[in-house]
Design an enzyme around this catalytic site. Structure first.
Site, PDB file in Angstrom:
ATOM      1  N   CYS A 121      55.268  47.409  33.449  1.00  0.00           N
ATOM      2  CA  CYS A 121      54.094  47.015  32.674  1.00  0.00           C
ATOM      3  C   CYS A 121      53.364  48.176  31.998  1.00  0.00           C
ATOM      4  O   CYS A 121      52.864  49.082  32.667  1.00  0.00           O
ATOM      5  CB  CYS A 121      53.115  46.279  33.579  1.00  0.00           C
ATOM      6  SG  CYS A 121      51.671  45.712  32.659  1.00  0.00           S
ATOM      7  N   CYS A 133      51.246  27.873  36.793  1.00  0.00           N
ATOM      8  CA  CYS A 133      52.225  28.448  35.876  1.00  0.00           C
ATOM      9  C   CYS A 133      52.772  29.690  36.580  1.00  0.00           C
ATOM     10  O   CYS A 133      52.022  30.633  36.833  1.00  0.00           O
ATOM     11  CB  CYS A 133      51.535  28.822  34.562  1.00  0.00           C
ATOM     12  SG  CYS A 133      52.587  29.724  33.406  1.00  0.00           S
TER      13      CYS A 133
END
Ligand code: SF4
Length: 334
Positions: free
Chosen positions: A57, A185
Protein backbone atom coordinates in the site's frame (compact mmCIF):
# COMPACT_ATOMS: atom_id res chain seq x y z
CA UNK A 1 -24.92 -21.11 6.20
CA UNK A 2 -22.50 -22.25 3.51
CA UNK A 3 -21.26 -25.84 3.54
CA UNK A 4 -18.05 -25.14 1.61
CA UNK A 5 -15.08 -26.54 3.50
CA UNK A 6 -11.45 -25.69 2.86
CA UNK A 7 -10.80 -29.13 1.35
CA UNK A 8 -13.80 -28.76 -0.98
CA UNK A 9 -12.49 -25.37 -2.10
CA UNK A 10 -9.03 -26.85 -2.66
CA UNK A 11 -10.67 -29.51 -4.85
CA UNK A 12 -12.25 -26.75 -6.92
CA UNK A 13 -8.86 -25.14 -7.44
CA UNK A 14 -7.49 -28.55 -8.55
CA UNK A 15 -10.09 -28.96 -11.30
CA UNK A 16 -9.03 -28.47 -14.92
CA UNK A 17 -9.38 -24.79 -15.81
CA UNK A 18 -12.08 -25.34 -18.44
CA UNK A 19 -14.10 -27.62 -16.16
CA UNK A 20 -13.98 -25.00 -13.44
CA UNK A 21 -15.05 -22.29 -15.87
CA UNK A 22 -18.03 -24.32 -17.07
CA UNK A 23 -19.15 -24.91 -13.52
CA UNK A 24 -18.71 -21.26 -12.52
CA UNK A 25 -20.65 -20.08 -15.57
CA UNK A 26 -23.50 -22.46 -14.74
CA UNK A 27 -23.65 -21.21 -11.13
CA UNK A 28 -23.52 -17.63 -12.32
CA UNK A 29 -26.35 -18.08 -14.81
CA UNK A 30 -28.49 -19.83 -12.20
CA UNK A 31 -28.16 -17.00 -9.68
CA UNK A 32 -27.71 -14.02 -12.00
CA UNK A 33 -29.80 -14.84 -15.08
CA UNK A 34 -29.51 -11.34 -16.53
CA UNK A 35 -25.95 -10.51 -17.58
CA UNK A 36 -25.23 -7.26 -15.81
CA UNK A 37 -22.42 -5.49 -14.07
CA UNK A 38 -22.52 -3.12 -11.13
CA UNK A 39 -20.28 -0.06 -11.28
CA UNK A 40 -18.54 1.13 -8.14
CA UNK A 41 -16.62 4.37 -7.83
CA UNK A 42 -14.31 5.32 -5.01
CA UNK A 43 -13.68 8.62 -3.32
CA UNK A 44 -10.79 8.93 -0.90
CA UNK A 45 -11.82 11.29 1.89
CA UNK A 46 -8.48 10.98 3.70
CA UNK A 47 -5.43 9.85 1.78
CA UNK A 48 -2.02 8.58 2.92
CA UNK A 49 -0.09 8.81 6.19
CA UNK A 50 -1.53 5.51 7.42
CA UNK A 51 0.25 3.92 10.43
CA UNK A 52 -0.42 0.38 9.16
CA UNK A 53 2.29 -1.38 7.15
CA UNK A 54 0.31 -3.29 4.52
CA UNK A 55 3.14 -4.29 2.20
CA UNK A 56 1.33 -3.38 -1.00
CA UNK A 57 0.00 0.00 0.00
CA UNK A 58 1.35 3.38 -1.06
CA UNK A 59 -0.76 5.01 1.64
CA UNK A 60 1.30 3.48 4.42
CA UNK A 61 3.61 5.92 6.15
CA UNK A 62 6.13 3.05 6.35
CA UNK A 63 6.97 3.48 2.65
CA UNK A 64 8.28 6.34 0.61
CA UNK A 65 6.17 6.19 -2.52
CA UNK A 66 5.90 9.89 -3.20
CA UNK A 67 2.24 9.89 -2.23
CA UNK A 68 1.16 13.17 -0.67
CA UNK A 69 -0.79 12.63 2.54
CA UNK A 70 -3.86 14.75 3.09
CA UNK A 71 -6.25 15.47 5.94
CA UNK A 72 -9.89 14.47 6.10
CA UNK A 73 -11.81 16.35 3.44
CA UNK A 74 -14.29 18.94 4.65
CA UNK A 75 -17.87 17.70 4.60
CA UNK A 76 -19.00 20.24 2.02
CA UNK A 77 -16.44 18.86 -0.47
CA UNK A 78 -17.60 15.32 0.14
CA UNK A 79 -21.24 16.33 -0.27
CA UNK A 80 -20.39 18.16 -3.46
CA UNK A 81 -18.80 14.96 -4.80
CA UNK A 82 -21.78 12.92 -3.66
CA UNK A 83 -24.22 15.23 -5.43
CA UNK A 84 -22.14 15.02 -8.61
CA UNK A 85 -22.09 11.24 -8.34
CA UNK A 86 -25.86 11.17 -7.92
CA UNK A 87 -26.32 13.47 -10.89
CA UNK A 88 -24.21 11.04 -12.93
CA UNK A 89 -26.55 8.20 -11.96
CA UNK A 90 -24.86 6.79 -8.88
CA UNK A 91 -27.00 5.09 -6.28
CA UNK A 92 -24.33 4.45 -3.69
CA UNK A 93 -21.51 6.62 -2.40
CA UNK A 94 -18.51 5.13 -0.63
CA UNK A 95 -16.03 7.08 1.48
CA UNK A 96 -12.60 5.69 2.26
CA UNK A 97 -10.02 6.89 4.74
CA UNK A 98 -6.47 5.64 5.34
CA UNK A 99 -6.69 5.14 9.09
CA UNK A 100 -5.79 2.29 11.41
CA UNK A 101 -9.16 3.02 12.96
CA UNK A 102 -11.14 6.23 13.27
CA UNK A 103 -10.49 8.45 16.27
CA UNK A 104 -13.60 9.60 18.07
CA UNK A 105 -13.49 13.09 16.56
CA UNK A 106 -13.09 11.56 13.11
CA UNK A 107 -15.92 9.16 13.74
CA UNK A 108 -18.22 12.07 14.56
CA UNK A 109 -17.27 13.76 11.31
CA UNK A 110 -17.77 10.58 9.33
CA UNK A 111 -21.15 9.98 10.98
CA UNK A 112 -22.24 13.44 9.94
CA UNK A 113 -21.00 12.91 6.37
CA UNK A 114 -22.76 9.57 6.17
CA UNK A 115 -26.05 11.02 7.46
CA UNK A 116 -25.92 13.88 4.97
CA UNK A 117 -24.94 11.68 2.03
CA UNK A 118 -27.81 9.39 2.97
CA UNK A 119 -30.14 12.41 3.07
CA UNK A 120 -29.31 12.98 -0.61
CA UNK A 121 -31.05 9.70 -1.35
CA UNK A 122 -27.85 7.69 -1.85
CA UNK A 123 -26.85 4.38 -0.30
CA UNK A 124 -23.73 4.82 1.79
CA UNK A 125 -20.51 2.81 2.01
CA UNK A 126 -17.31 3.42 3.96
CA UNK A 127 -13.90 1.93 4.57
CA UNK A 128 -12.21 3.50 7.58
CA UNK A 129 -10.02 0.78 9.08
CA UNK A 130 -10.76 -1.22 12.20
CA UNK A 131 -13.99 -0.57 14.10
CA UNK A 132 -15.11 -1.43 17.60
CA UNK A 133 -18.69 -2.70 18.04
CA UNK A 134 -19.63 0.73 19.41
CA UNK A 135 -18.12 2.53 16.42
CA UNK A 136 -19.90 0.20 14.00
CA UNK A 137 -23.17 0.91 15.78
CA UNK A 138 -22.56 4.66 15.57
CA UNK A 139 -22.03 4.40 11.81
CA UNK A 140 -25.11 2.24 11.37
CA UNK A 141 -27.20 4.72 13.32
CA UNK A 142 -25.88 7.49 11.07
CA UNK A 143 -27.17 5.59 8.06
CA UNK A 144 -24.25 3.48 6.83
CA UNK A 145 -25.40 0.70 4.50
CA UNK A 146 -22.11 -1.04 3.59
CA UNK A 147 -18.68 -1.33 5.19
CA UNK A 148 -15.58 -2.47 3.31
CA UNK A 149 -12.78 -4.24 5.15
CA UNK A 150 -10.63 -6.78 3.32
CA UNK A 151 -8.96 -9.92 4.61
CA UNK A 152 -6.23 -9.47 1.98
CA UNK A 153 -4.91 -13.07 2.00
CA UNK A 154 -4.95 -16.34 3.92
CA UNK A 155 -4.37 -16.48 7.68
CA UNK A 156 -1.12 -18.40 7.05
CA UNK A 157 0.32 -15.89 4.57
CA UNK A 158 -0.96 -12.78 6.31
CA UNK A 159 2.15 -12.05 8.37
CA UNK A 160 4.16 -11.81 5.15
CA UNK A 161 1.97 -8.89 4.14
CA UNK A 162 1.00 -6.97 7.29
CA UNK A 163 2.40 -7.02 10.82
CA UNK A 164 0.79 -4.00 12.47
CA UNK A 165 -2.57 -5.67 12.93
CA UNK A 166 -3.63 -9.27 13.07
CA UNK A 167 -5.96 -11.38 11.00
CA UNK A 168 -8.17 -11.69 14.06
CA UNK A 169 -8.36 -7.88 14.25
CA UNK A 170 -9.89 -7.95 10.79
CA UNK A 171 -12.31 -10.72 11.64
CA UNK A 172 -13.35 -8.82 14.78
CA UNK A 173 -14.08 -5.66 12.80
CA UNK A 174 -16.12 -7.61 10.27
CA UNK A 175 -18.06 -9.27 13.09
CA UNK A 176 -18.78 -5.85 14.62
CA UNK A 177 -20.00 -4.58 11.25
CA UNK A 178 -22.29 -7.56 10.74
CA UNK A 179 -23.57 -7.37 14.31
CA UNK A 180 -24.43 -3.69 13.84
CA UNK A 181 -26.61 -4.58 10.86
CA UNK A 182 -24.31 -3.11 8.18
CA UNK A 183 -23.80 -5.05 4.94
CA UNK A 184 -20.31 -6.51 4.49
CA UNK A 185 -17.94 -5.83 1.60
CA UNK A 186 -14.86 -8.03 2.01
CA UNK A 187 -12.33 -9.55 -0.36
CA UNK A 188 -8.64 -9.95 -0.95
CA UNK A 189 -5.61 -9.40 -3.14
CA UNK A 190 -4.04 -11.89 -5.51
CA UNK A 191 -0.31 -11.58 -6.19
CA UNK A 192 1.06 -11.04 -2.68
CA UNK A 193 3.45 -13.98 -3.05
CA UNK A 194 0.82 -16.43 -1.86
CA UNK A 195 0.44 -20.04 -3.01
CA UNK A 196 -2.71 -21.57 -4.45
CA UNK A 197 -3.40 -23.11 -1.02
CA UNK A 198 -3.47 -19.57 0.40
CA UNK A 199 -6.01 -18.50 -2.21
CA UNK A 200 -8.22 -21.44 -1.25
CA UNK A 201 -7.80 -20.58 2.42
CA UNK A 202 -8.68 -16.91 1.83
CA UNK A 203 -11.86 -17.94 0.03
CA UNK A 204 -12.72 -20.37 2.83
CA UNK A 205 -12.50 -17.44 5.27
CA UNK A 206 -14.62 -15.24 3.00
CA UNK A 207 -17.26 -17.96 2.68
CA UNK A 208 -17.64 -17.97 6.47
CA UNK A 209 -18.34 -14.23 6.41
CA UNK A 210 -20.89 -14.40 3.57
CA UNK A 211 -20.13 -10.87 2.33
CA UNK A 212 -22.66 -9.18 0.10
CA UNK A 213 -19.76 -7.80 -1.97
CA UNK A 214 -16.42 -9.52 -2.67
CA UNK A 215 -13.76 -7.27 -4.21
CA UNK A 216 -10.92 -9.28 -5.73
CA UNK A 217 -7.78 -7.30 -6.49
CA UNK A 218 -4.79 -8.21 -8.62
CA UNK A 219 -1.73 -6.64 -7.05
CA UNK A 220 -0.55 -3.46 -8.69
CA UNK A 221 3.06 -3.29 -7.51
CA UNK A 222 3.84 0.24 -6.40
CA UNK A 223 7.51 1.32 -6.33
CA UNK A 224 8.63 1.98 -2.77
CA UNK A 225 6.37 -0.61 -1.18
CA UNK A 226 7.65 -3.93 0.17
CA UNK A 227 5.81 -5.83 -2.53
CA UNK A 228 6.99 -3.66 -5.40
CA UNK A 229 8.92 -6.56 -6.95
CA UNK A 230 6.22 -9.18 -6.65
CA UNK A 231 5.92 -11.59 -9.54
CA UNK A 232 2.97 -10.86 -11.81
CA UNK A 233 -0.14 -12.97 -11.40
CA UNK A 234 -0.83 -15.49 -14.18
CA UNK A 235 -4.02 -14.09 -15.73
CA UNK A 236 -5.66 -17.51 -15.99
CA UNK A 237 -4.92 -18.13 -12.32
CA UNK A 238 -6.67 -14.85 -11.53
CA UNK A 239 -9.71 -15.99 -13.54
CA UNK A 240 -9.60 -19.24 -11.58
CA UNK A 241 -9.93 -17.27 -8.32
CA UNK A 242 -12.96 -15.42 -9.68
CA UNK A 243 -14.56 -18.72 -10.71
CA UNK A 244 -14.03 -20.28 -7.29
CA UNK A 245 -15.48 -17.18 -5.60
CA UNK A 246 -18.55 -17.39 -7.83
CA UNK A 247 -19.13 -21.08 -7.13
CA UNK A 248 -18.67 -20.75 -3.38
CA UNK A 249 -20.45 -17.41 -2.92
CA UNK A 250 -23.15 -17.57 -5.59
CA UNK A 251 -25.24 -14.65 -4.36
CA UNK A 252 -22.43 -12.16 -3.79
CA UNK A 253 -21.42 -9.40 -6.14
CA UNK A 254 -17.90 -10.41 -7.19
CA UNK A 255 -16.02 -7.21 -7.98
CA UNK A 256 -12.97 -6.81 -10.22
CA UNK A 257 -11.02 -4.18 -8.34
CA UNK A 258 -7.39 -3.08 -8.43
CA UNK A 259 -5.26 -4.38 -11.26
CA UNK A 260 -8.00 -4.43 -13.88
CA UNK A 261 -6.00 -2.14 -16.14
CA UNK A 262 -3.24 -4.74 -16.30
CA UNK A 263 -5.63 -7.59 -17.06
CA UNK A 264 -6.66 -6.23 -20.43
CA UNK A 265 -9.97 -6.72 -22.19
CA UNK A 266 -9.71 -10.44 -22.97
CA UNK A 267 -8.93 -11.48 -19.40
CA UNK A 268 -11.63 -9.19 -18.03
CA UNK A 269 -14.08 -10.87 -20.40
CA UNK A 270 -13.03 -14.26 -19.01
CA UNK A 271 -13.57 -12.91 -15.49
CA UNK A 272 -17.12 -11.88 -16.41
CA UNK A 273 -17.70 -15.35 -17.85
CA UNK A 274 -16.38 -16.83 -14.61
CA UNK A 275 -18.89 -14.83 -12.59
CA UNK A 276 -17.56 -11.35 -11.91
CA UNK A 277 -20.44 -8.90 -11.94
CA UNK A 278 -19.10 -5.68 -10.51
CA UNK A 279 -16.17 -3.42 -11.33
CA UNK A 280 -14.54 -0.36 -9.93
CA UNK A 281 -15.32 2.38 -12.38
CA UNK A 282 -13.45 5.63 -12.85
CA UNK A 283 -9.97 6.67 -13.80
CA UNK A 284 -8.42 6.16 -10.40
CA UNK A 285 -8.69 3.76 -7.53
CA UNK A 286 -7.69 5.33 -4.36
CA UNK A 287 -4.27 5.91 -5.65
CA UNK A 288 -3.59 3.61 -8.55
CA UNK A 289 -4.71 3.75 -12.13
CA UNK A 290 -7.87 2.17 -13.50
CA UNK A 291 -9.13 1.85 -17.08
CA UNK A 292 -10.74 5.08 -18.15
CA UNK A 293 -14.50 5.17 -18.21
CA UNK A 294 -14.74 5.33 -22.02
CA UNK A 295 -12.70 2.15 -22.32
CA UNK A 296 -14.95 0.48 -19.75
CA UNK A 297 -18.10 1.64 -21.51
CA UNK A 298 -16.78 0.27 -24.80
CA UNK A 299 -15.83 -3.06 -23.26
CA UNK A 300 -19.17 -3.52 -21.53
CA UNK A 301 -20.99 -2.70 -24.75
CA UNK A 302 -18.85 -5.17 -26.70
CA UNK A 303 -19.69 -7.87 -24.17
CA UNK A 304 -23.39 -7.00 -24.04
CA UNK A 305 -23.28 -6.39 -20.31
CA UNK A 306 -26.09 -4.28 -18.94
CA UNK A 307 -25.01 -1.71 -16.39
CA UNK A 308 -26.74 -1.86 -13.05
CA UNK A 309 -27.39 1.52 -11.51
CA UNK A 310 -23.91 2.92 -11.02
CA UNK A 311 -22.59 3.00 -7.52
CA UNK A 312 -20.25 5.71 -6.50
CA UNK A 313 -17.92 4.56 -3.82
CA UNK A 314 -15.45 6.88 -2.42
CA UNK A 315 -12.51 5.19 -1.02
CA UNK A 316 -8.87 5.23 -0.78
CA UNK A 317 -7.04 3.71 -3.46
CA UNK A 318 -5.11 0.88 -2.37
CA UNK A 319 -6.63 -1.87 -0.57
CA UNK A 320 -6.73 -0.91 2.85
CA UNK A 321 -7.81 -3.87 4.41
CA UNK A 322 -9.42 -1.00 5.52
CA UNK A 323 -11.27 -1.87 2.76
CA UNK A 324 -9.95 0.73 1.42
CA UNK A 325 -11.13 -1.41 -0.94
CA UNK A 326 -8.84 0.74 -1.08
CA UNK A 327 -7.96 0.86 -4.15
CA UNK A 328 -5.59 3.29 -3.22
CA UNK A 329 -3.34 3.04 -5.74
CA UNK A 330 -3.53 -0.29 -5.61
CA UNK A 331 -5.66 -2.84 -4.78
CA UNK A 332 -8.53 -1.27 -3.86
CA UNK A 333 -8.17 -3.39 -1.81
CA UNK A 334 -11.35 -3.02 -0.99
S1 SF4 B 1 -4.23 -0.78 2.98
FE1 SF4 B 1 -5.43 0.59 4.30
S2 SF4 B 1 -4.77 0.03 6.39
FE2 SF4 B 1 -3.22 -0.79 4.99
S3 SF4 B 1 -1.66 0.84 4.88
FE3 SF4 B 1 -3.10 1.15 3.18
S4 SF4 B 1 -4.56 2.66 3.95
FE4 SF4 B 1 -3.52 1.77 5.71
Amino acid sequence: MSTWTLSAIEELFAQPWLTLMQRATAVHQAHWPTPDVELATLLSVKTGGCPENCGYCPQSQSFDTGLHASKLLPEDEVLHAAKAAKAAGATRFCMGAAWRSPKERDLEKMASMIANVKALGLETCATLGMLSPEQAQTLQTAGLDYYNHNLDTSPAHYAQVVTTRSYQDRIDTLAAVREAGIKVCCGGIIGLGEQQADRASLIAELVKLQPESVPINSLVPVPGTVLASSAPVDPLDFVRVIAVCRITMPKARIRLSAGRQQLGEAVQALCFLAGANSIFYGDKLLTTGNPDTRADDALLEKLGLRIVAPQAQAAPAAGCGCACGTPTAQPALA
